[in-house]
Design a protein around this motif. Structure first.
Motif, mmCIF file in Angstrom:
data_model
loop_
_atom_site.group_PDB
_atom_site.id
_atom_site.type_symbol
_atom_site.label_atom_id
_atom_site.label_comp_id
_atom_site.label_asym_id
_atom_site.label_seq_id
_atom_site.Cartn_x
_atom_site.Cartn_y
_atom_site.Cartn_z
ATOM 1 N N GLN A 40 0.829 -1.208 0.000
ATOM 2 C CA GLN A 40 0.000 0.000 0.000
ATOM 3 C C GLN A 40 0.862 1.255 0.000
ATOM 4 O OE1 GLN A 40 -2.990 -0.067 3.092
ATOM 5 N NE2 GLN A 40 -4.400 -1.126 1.741
ATOM 6 N N ALA A 41 1.958 1.214 0.758
ATOM 7 C CA ALA A 41 2.859 2.367 0.803
ATOM 8 C C ALA A 41 3.438 2.647 -0.580
ATOM 9 C CB ALA A 41 3.981 2.121 1.813
ATOM 10 N N GLN A 42 3.882 1.602 -1.262
ATOM 11 C CA GLN A 42 4.439 1.774 -2.605
ATOM 12 C C GLN A 42 3.381 2.279 -3.571
ATOM 13 O OE1 GLN A 42 6.019 -2.140 -3.329
ATOM 14 N NE2 GLN A 42 8.060 -1.570 -2.599
ATOM 15 N N SER A 43 2.179 1.732 -3.487
ATOM 16 C CA SER A 43 1.092 2.144 -4.362
ATOM 17 C C SER A 43 0.734 3.616 -4.139
ATOM 18 C CB SER A 43 -0.129 1.248 -4.121
ATOM 19 O OG SER A 43 -1.215 1.677 -4.887
ATOM 20 N N LEU A 44 0.592 4.019 -2.877
ATOM 21 C CA LEU A 44 0.284 5.408 -2.560
ATOM 22 C C LEU A 44 1.408 6.343 -3.005
ATOM 23 C CD1 LEU A 44 -1.350 5.234 0.971
ATOM 24 C CD2 LEU A 44 -2.321 6.324 -1.046
ATOM 25 N N ALA A 45 2.638 5.948 -2.731
ATOM 26 C CA ALA A 45 3.776 6.781 -3.127
ATOM 27 C C ALA A 45 3.795 6.967 -4.635
ATOM 28 C CB ALA A 45 5.086 6.162 -2.639
ATOM 29 N N PHE A 46 3.575 5.893 -5.377
ATOM 30 C CA PHE A 46 3.558 5.972 -6.835
ATOM 31 C C PHE A 46 2.450 6.908 -7.307
ATOM 32 C CE2 PHE A 46 1.971 4.503 -10.959
ATOM 33 C CZ PHE A 46 3.122 4.669 -11.731
ATOM 34 N N GLU A 47 1.262 6.740 -6.752
ATOM 35 C CA GLU A 47 0.143 7.586 -7.162
ATOM 36 C C GLU A 47 0.418 9.052 -6.848
ATOM 37 O OE1 GLU A 47 -4.604 8.188 -6.582
ATOM 38 O OE2 GLU A 47 -3.747 6.229 -6.204
ATOM 39 N N LEU A 48 0.945 9.329 -5.667
ATOM 40 C CA LEU A 48 1.259 10.708 -5.304
ATOM 41 C C LEU A 48 2.309 11.300 -6.243
ATOM 42 C CD1 LEU A 48 1.320 10.312 -1.435
ATOM 43 C CD2 LEU A 48 -0.368 11.593 -2.764
ATOM 44 N N GLU A 49 3.304 10.515 -6.565
ATOM 45 C CA GLU A 49 4.354 10.987 -7.477
ATOM 46 C C GLU A 49 3.781 11.288 -8.858
ATOM 47 O OE1 GLU A 49 7.178 7.834 -6.958
ATOM 48 O OE2 GLU A 49 8.026 8.764 -5.153
ATOM 49 N N GLU A 50 2.756 10.544 -9.270
ATOM 50 C CA GLU A 50 2.090 10.808 -10.542
ATOM 51 C C GLU A 50 1.440 12.199 -10.554
ATOM 52 O OE1 GLU A 50 1.595 8.706 -13.521
ATOM 53 O OE2 GLU A 50 3.460 8.016 -12.600
ATOM 54 N N TYR A 51 1.087 12.696 -9.375
ATOM 55 C CA TYR A 51 0.507 14.032 -9.244
ATOM 56 C C TYR A 51 1.577 15.100 -9.026
ATOM 57 C CZ TYR A 51 -4.314 12.361 -9.030
ATOM 58 O OH TYR A 51 -5.537 11.804 -9.327
ATOM 59 N N GLY A 52 2.827 14.717 -9.085
ATOM 60 C CA GLY A 52 3.906 15.682 -8.918
ATOM 61 C C GLY A 52 4.295 15.947 -7.477
ATOM 62 N N VAL A 53 3.917 15.048 -6.584
ATOM 63 C CA VAL A 53 4.211 15.184 -5.161
ATOM 64 C C VAL A 53 5.610 14.653 -4.867
ATOM 65 C CG1 VAL A 53 3.594 14.206 -2.895
ATOM 66 C CG2 VAL A 53 1.815 15.059 -4.415
ATOM 67 N N GLU A 54 6.297 15.301 -3.939
ATOM 68 C CA GLU A 54 7.531 14.753 -3.382
ATOM 69 C C GLU A 54 7.142 13.990 -2.119
ATOM 70 O OE1 GLU A 54 11.632 16.107 -1.182
ATOM 71 O OE2 GLU A 54 10.719 17.512 -2.603
ATOM 72 N N VAL A 55 7.274 12.676 -2.150
ATOM 73 C CA VAL A 55 6.886 11.834 -1.023
ATOM 74 C C VAL A 55 8.035 11.772 -0.013
ATOM 75 C CG1 VAL A 55 6.177 9.520 -0.306
ATOM 76 C CG2 VAL A 55 5.329 10.476 -2.461
ATOM 77 N N ILE A 56 7.715 12.110 1.229
ATOM 78 C CA ILE A 56 8.669 11.982 2.336
ATOM 79 C C ILE A 56 8.313 10.663 3.009
ATOM 80 C CG2 ILE A 56 9.584 13.023 4.438
ATOM 81 C CD1 ILE A 56 9.882 14.804 1.908
ATOM 82 N N GLY A 57 9.173 9.674 2.851
ATOM 83 C CA GLY A 57 8.895 8.318 3.315
ATOM 84 C C GLY A 57 8.794 7.403 2.121
ATOM 85 N N PRO A 58 8.003 6.381 2.176
ATOM 86 C CA PRO A 58 7.095 6.042 3.271
ATOM 87 C C PRO A 58 7.848 5.502 4.489
ATOM 88 C CG PRO A 58 6.973 4.371 1.554
ATOM 89 C CD PRO A 58 7.892 5.454 1.063
ATOM 90 N N PHE A 59 7.293 5.817 5.632
ATOM 91 C CA PHE A 59 7.804 5.306 6.898
ATOM 92 C C PHE A 59 6.841 4.244 7.394
ATOM 93 C CE2 PHE A 59 9.288 9.748 6.705
ATOM 94 C CZ PHE A 59 10.647 9.495 6.641
#
Length: 134
Positions: A26-45
Motif C-alpha cells: 500500500q505504501a508503494q502504491s500510494l507513493a507511486f500515485e502521489l508521485e504521478e501528481y507531482g508530489v515529493e513523497v517523504i517516506g514512506p515510513f
C-alpha cells in the motif's frame, strides 16, 4: 485527464507529503500515485518513530497517516503535525469511532480505499488547512 484530476494535480504538484504506512504494498502504491501528481513523497515510513522524526525535522505540506503501525499507532505523529498546523488525513482498517476525540475534524478513510478518494481528500486538506480545526 479529467477536470477533477487536473484540479488535484494543480494543488498537489510540488508539495511535500509525509507518508506513514506499514503495509509495504500500500505504501508503494500510494507513493507511486502521489508521485504521478507531482508530489515529493517523504517516506514512506513504516513505524511511528521514523514518522515522528520526519514530522519534526522535514518541511512537509501535509501527511497521510496509517493509524495502526508495526510499533503501535500514529497518534504521536498526528499530534506533532497538529502542533505545527500541518494538515493530514488518516487511513485505517478501523471505524472512526475508535479514534480519539481530538481527531474528529481529520478526514478518515477506511481500508481498502480508492486512491482517487485519498488524493482528493489530501488536496482539500492542503488548500483548506483545516479551517474548522479547533
Amino acid at each position: 485527464m479529467d477536470v477533477q484530476t487536473m484540479a488535484i494535480e494543480s494543488v498537489l504538484r510540488g508539495k511535500k507529503i509525509l507518508l506513514l504506512e506499514d503495509d509495504v504494498l500500500q505504501a508503494q502504491s500510494l507513493a507511486f500515485e502521489l508521485e504521478e501528481y507531482g508530489v515529493e513523497v517523504i517516506g514512506p515510513f513504516h513505524v511511528s518513530e521514523d514518522g515522528l522524526r520526519s514530522a519534526g525535522r522535514d518541511a512537509v505540506d501535509a501527511a497521510i497517516l496509517d493509524v495502526h503501525l508495526f510499533d503501535g499507532n500514529c497518534f504521536s505523529v498526528a499530534d506533532a503535525l497538529m502542533r505545527r498546523r500541518i494538515p493530514f488525513i488518516f487511513l485505517s482498517g478501523h471505524e472512526r469511532r475508535a479514534m480519539p476525540d481530538r481527531y474528529r475534524h481529520v478526514p478518515h478513510y477506511l481500508k481498502p480505499f480508492a486512491g482517487d478518494d485519498v488524493t482528493a481528500a489530501l488536496s482539500l486538506a492542503v488548500t483548506d488547512r483545516y479551517r474548522h480545526r479547533p
